[in-house]
Motif scaffolding. Structure first.
Motif, mmCIF file in Angstrom:
data_model
loop_
_atom_site.group_PDB
_atom_site.id
_atom_site.type_symbol
_atom_site.label_atom_id
_atom_site.label_comp_id
_atom_site.label_asym_id
_atom_site.label_seq_id
_atom_site.Cartn_x
_atom_site.Cartn_y
_atom_site.Cartn_z
ATOM 1 N N THR A 1 -8.547 22.795 -3.823
ATOM 2 C CA THR A 1 -7.467 23.365 -3.036
ATOM 3 C C THR A 1 -6.216 23.619 -3.869
ATOM 4 O OG1 THR A 1 -8.296 22.298 -1.049
ATOM 5 C CG2 THR A 1 -6.013 22.993 -1.015
ATOM 6 N N VAL A 2 -5.871 22.715 -4.725
ATOM 7 C CA VAL A 2 -4.654 22.869 -5.522
ATOM 8 C C VAL A 2 -4.894 22.313 -6.921
ATOM 9 C CG1 VAL A 2 -3.729 20.665 -4.670
ATOM 10 C CG2 VAL A 2 -2.169 22.384 -5.612
ATOM 11 N N SER A 3 -4.399 23.029 -7.928
ATOM 12 C CA SER A 3 -4.482 22.569 -9.306
ATOM 13 C C SER A 3 -3.268 23.102 -10.058
ATOM 14 C CB SER A 3 -5.774 23.041 -9.977
ATOM 15 O OG SER A 3 -5.805 24.457 -10.067
ATOM 16 N N GLY A 4 -2.932 22.440 -11.144
ATOM 17 C CA GLY A 4 -1.785 22.889 -11.927
ATOM 18 C C GLY A 4 -0.447 22.481 -11.357
ATOM 19 N N THR A 5 -0.437 21.769 -10.241
ATOM 20 C CA THR A 5 0.808 21.277 -9.642
ATOM 21 C C THR A 5 0.987 19.818 -10.026
ATOM 22 O OG1 THR A 5 0.677 22.801 -7.765
ATOM 23 C CG2 THR A 5 2.004 20.826 -7.471
ATOM 24 N N ASP A 6 2.146 19.491 -10.594
ATOM 25 C CA ASP A 6 2.382 18.127 -11.065
ATOM 26 C C ASP A 6 2.801 17.191 -9.944
ATOM 27 O OD1 ASP A 6 1.930 18.546 -13.926
ATOM 28 O OD2 ASP A 6 3.711 19.804 -13.843
ATOM 29 N N LEU A 7 3.639 17.675 -9.022
ATOM 30 C CA LEU A 7 4.124 16.827 -7.934
ATOM 31 C C LEU A 7 4.226 17.636 -6.642
ATOM 32 C CD1 LEU A 7 7.109 14.999 -9.714
ATOM 33 C CD2 LEU A 7 4.908 13.976 -9.142
ATOM 34 N N ILE A 8 4.036 16.955 -5.524
ATOM 35 C CA ILE A 8 4.330 17.514 -4.205
ATOM 36 C C ILE A 8 5.380 16.616 -3.570
ATOM 37 C CG2 ILE A 8 3.433 18.107 -1.932
ATOM 38 C CD1 ILE A 8 0.713 18.537 -3.193
ATOM 39 N N VAL A 9 6.477 17.226 -3.120
ATOM 40 C CA VAL A 9 7.614 16.460 -2.610
ATOM 41 C C VAL A 9 7.801 16.765 -1.125
ATOM 42 C CG1 VAL A 9 10.067 15.962 -2.870
ATOM 43 C CG2 VAL A 9 8.702 16.590 -4.868
ATOM 44 N N GLY A 10 8.011 15.719 -0.350
ATOM 45 C CA GLY A 10 8.267 15.868 1.072
ATOM 46 C C GLY A 10 9.042 14.688 1.592
ATOM 47 N N ALA A 11 9.277 14.666 2.892
ATOM 48 C CA ALA A 11 9.940 13.514 3.504
ATOM 49 C C ALA A 11 9.042 12.293 3.380
ATOM 50 C CB ALA A 11 10.255 13.803 4.966
ATOM 51 N N ARG A 12 9.655 11.134 3.285
ATOM 52 C CA ARG A 12 8.889 9.904 3.079
ATOM 53 C C ARG A 12 8.018 9.620 4.302
ATOM 54 N NH1 ARG A 12 12.641 5.384 0.920
ATOM 55 N NH2 ARG A 12 12.877 6.999 -0.688
ATOM 56 N N SER A 13 6.700 9.629 4.092
ATOM 57 C CA SER A 13 5.772 9.426 5.214
ATOM 58 C C SER A 13 4.446 8.839 4.774
ATOM 59 C CB SER A 13 5.511 10.755 5.933
ATOM 60 O OG SER A 13 4.944 11.698 5.040
ATOM 61 N N GLY A 14 4.207 8.747 3.484
ATOM 62 C CA GLY A 14 2.903 8.313 2.988
ATOM 63 C C GLY A 14 2.240 9.448 2.233
ATOM 64 N N SER A 15 1.475 9.106 1.211
ATOM 65 C CA SER A 15 0.889 10.136 0.346
ATOM 66 C C SER A 15 -0.144 10.994 1.065
ATOM 67 C CB SER A 15 0.260 9.486 -0.890
ATOM 68 O OG SER A 15 -0.743 8.552 -0.521
ATOM 69 N N ALA B 1 8.404 20.915 2.634
ATOM 70 C CA ALA B 1 7.968 20.282 1.393
ATOM 71 C C ALA B 1 8.121 21.287 0.265
ATOM 72 C CB ALA B 1 6.517 19.812 1.500
ATOM 73 N N PHE B 2 7.895 20.838 -0.951
ATOM 74 C CA PHE B 2 7.849 21.779 -2.071
ATOM 75 C C PHE B 2 6.988 21.204 -3.193
ATOM 76 C CE2 PHE B 2 11.681 19.256 -2.690
ATOM 77 C CZ PHE B 2 11.704 18.955 -4.052
ATOM 78 N N MET B 3 6.374 22.117 -3.934
ATOM 79 C CA MET B 3 5.542 21.757 -5.075
ATOM 80 C C MET B 3 6.347 21.923 -6.350
ATOM 81 S SD MET B 3 1.962 23.565 -3.959
ATOM 82 C CE MET B 3 1.242 23.230 -2.345
ATOM 83 N N VAL B 4 6.042 21.078 -7.327
ATOM 84 C CA VAL B 4 6.815 21.060 -8.566
ATOM 85 C C VAL B 4 5.877 21.177 -9.768
ATOM 86 C CG1 VAL B 4 8.414 19.724 -9.994
ATOM 87 C CG2 VAL B 4 8.577 19.618 -7.494
#
Length: 417
Positions: free
Chosen positions: A47-61, A239-242
């Motif tokens: 589904t996703v590759s090449g993304t180092d981090l996914i950032v969102g509100a604190r809720s659990g991974s 959210a946003f991907m980094v």
């Protein structure tokens, strides 16, 4: 011997048909579970590759991964636009992909994002998104469709699309005063991207500028032309991907985001979260395989019972074969051939039924559960399972075959009282 075995099976076709049907359904169940397990795993990890981090509100991974990547579930909170800008401006950050969720169109989710999504998002083995037709955002009210959305709804370039407020399939809150125009259609990816619609963050802000708390503000009705003159800078993100300049900075950036003081944020590693998610699902997957194997065992046990029952009824038939020159070994091979043929035929029918079910329900399963089933050839695991089924069928047929091996000519010709 093969011809004789086939004729013998045909002579007992009523009983054999029921055995074959039961065994075929069992094979379909086992192959279907394995197919579902394999394609679910592929869907997750591609589904996703090449993304180092996914950032969102604190809720659990896991919740963050599910709603930001798979479109399953809903976020507990949003992220301030100022927080996003501050993190995106860090020297270690190479690119970001902002994401806003909450609207839909005929059951398909709408994602608010920027052109960076098309430029930097990768799936599978570092594959980039590509356009089948058209282009990404140029105008404020451009919408880009995933391949499955365009196929299921029959949309083409320049078609009008009205977005619904909220995620319900039958939502009555429509943004009818601000219709979109299809500007592009993405090539198929085999990921949840195929089942999404994409609009710009400015367009997201534009269609919600006269809405508050899920309802239109009384007396405020700005049409598509009027909103273009407004400030359409987003206020929040989901959210946003980094993507980072160097992988070495991943853990440092993750720690900095997780301890961000302005608001509670969470940064997750997509690969680690995917592994955690699969570990959770693997319990159910293994349980389903065990249940399927038990069904196969029950079916083979039923076949054994039928073979043993028919063996008593075929004493005279076997005695006649012995009388015309068939030795004990040939009789044994005959019974084994029947068992092997039945297992082979049941396996072929089971695999065929499995592919028929996948073809019939793959769109529905993808829409309801986000799992993309494919019509590819058999996987090595499926082939291995079929070989085990064949071996089990051979062992099942070996029991009546050994019993028949010790039958004598007198056993079959002497009437039983």
């Amino acid at each position: 011997m093969l011809k004789l075995a086939l004729l013998s099976i045909w002579n007992r076709r009523g009983t054999i048909f029921l055995t074959l049907l039961t065994l075929s359904i069992s094979v379909t169940l086992l192959m279907g579970v394995e197919k579902l397990r394999h394609d679910t795993k592929q869907s997750f990890f591609n589904t996703v590759s090449g993304t180092d981090l996914i950032v969102g509100a604190r809720s659990g991974s896991l919740p963050l991964l599910l709603y930001s990547v798979f479109g399953i579930g809903q976020p507990t909170n949003n992220i301030r636009w100022s927080s996003y800008q501050q993190i995106a401006s860090q020297e270690a950050v190479a690119w970001t992909i902002p994401i806003t969720l909450g609207d839909s169109h005929q059951g398909f989710k709408v994602i608010g994002t920027e052109n960076s999504f098309y430029e930097h998002f990768k799936f599978g083995r570092q594959q980039s998104l590509s356009m089948a037709e058209g282009h990404f955002f140029d105008d404020l009210f451009d919408v880009v469709l995933g391949a499955e959305v365009a196929r299921a709804l029959g949309y083409q370039l320049d078609d009008a699309v009205v977005i619904a407020h909220g995620l319900g399939r039958g939502s009555f809150a429509q943004h009818q005063d601000k219709p979109f125009k299809v500007s592009g259609i993405l090539n198929a990816t085999g990921t949840p991207i195929d089942r999404n619609l994409f609009i710009s963050l400015a367009a997201w802000e534009a269609i919600h500028i006269d809405w508050r708390a899920g309802t239109r503000i009384p007396g405020m009705n700005l049409d598509a032309d009027a909103v273009k003159a407004r400030d359409l800078t987003p206020k929040e993100l989901t959210a946003f991907m980094v993507g980072l300049q160097s992988p070495m900075a991943t853990f440092h950036m993750q720690r900095a985001i997780n301890t961000y003081r302005t608001e509670p944020l969470q940064a997750i590693l997509p690969g680690v979260a995917l592994q955690e998610l699969w570990q959770v699902l693997s319990i159910a997957e293994k349980s389903l395989l065990i249940v399927s194997a038990c069904v196969i065992f029950a079916s083979l046990t039923g076949m054994l019972g039928i073979l043993l029952t028919s063996l008593n009824e075929r004493r005279r038939e076997l005695a006649i074969l012995r009388a015309v020159g068939a030795g004990p070994l040939r009789i044994m091979v005959l019974l084994l051939s029947e068992s092997v043929f039945l297992t082979l035929l049941a396996s072929a029918l089971g695999v065929g039924m499995m592919y028929l079910l996948v073809f019939s329900f793959q769109d529905w399963i993808a829409l309801e559960y986000g799992v993309f089933l494919t019509l590819n050839g058999l996987t090595p695991e499926q082939v291995r399972l079929l070989l085990w089924i064949q071996l089990a069928g051979l062992i099942t047929g070996l029991i009546p075959a050994i019993k028949a091996y010790y039958y004598t000519l007198i056993d079959g010709l002497t009437p039983k009282i």
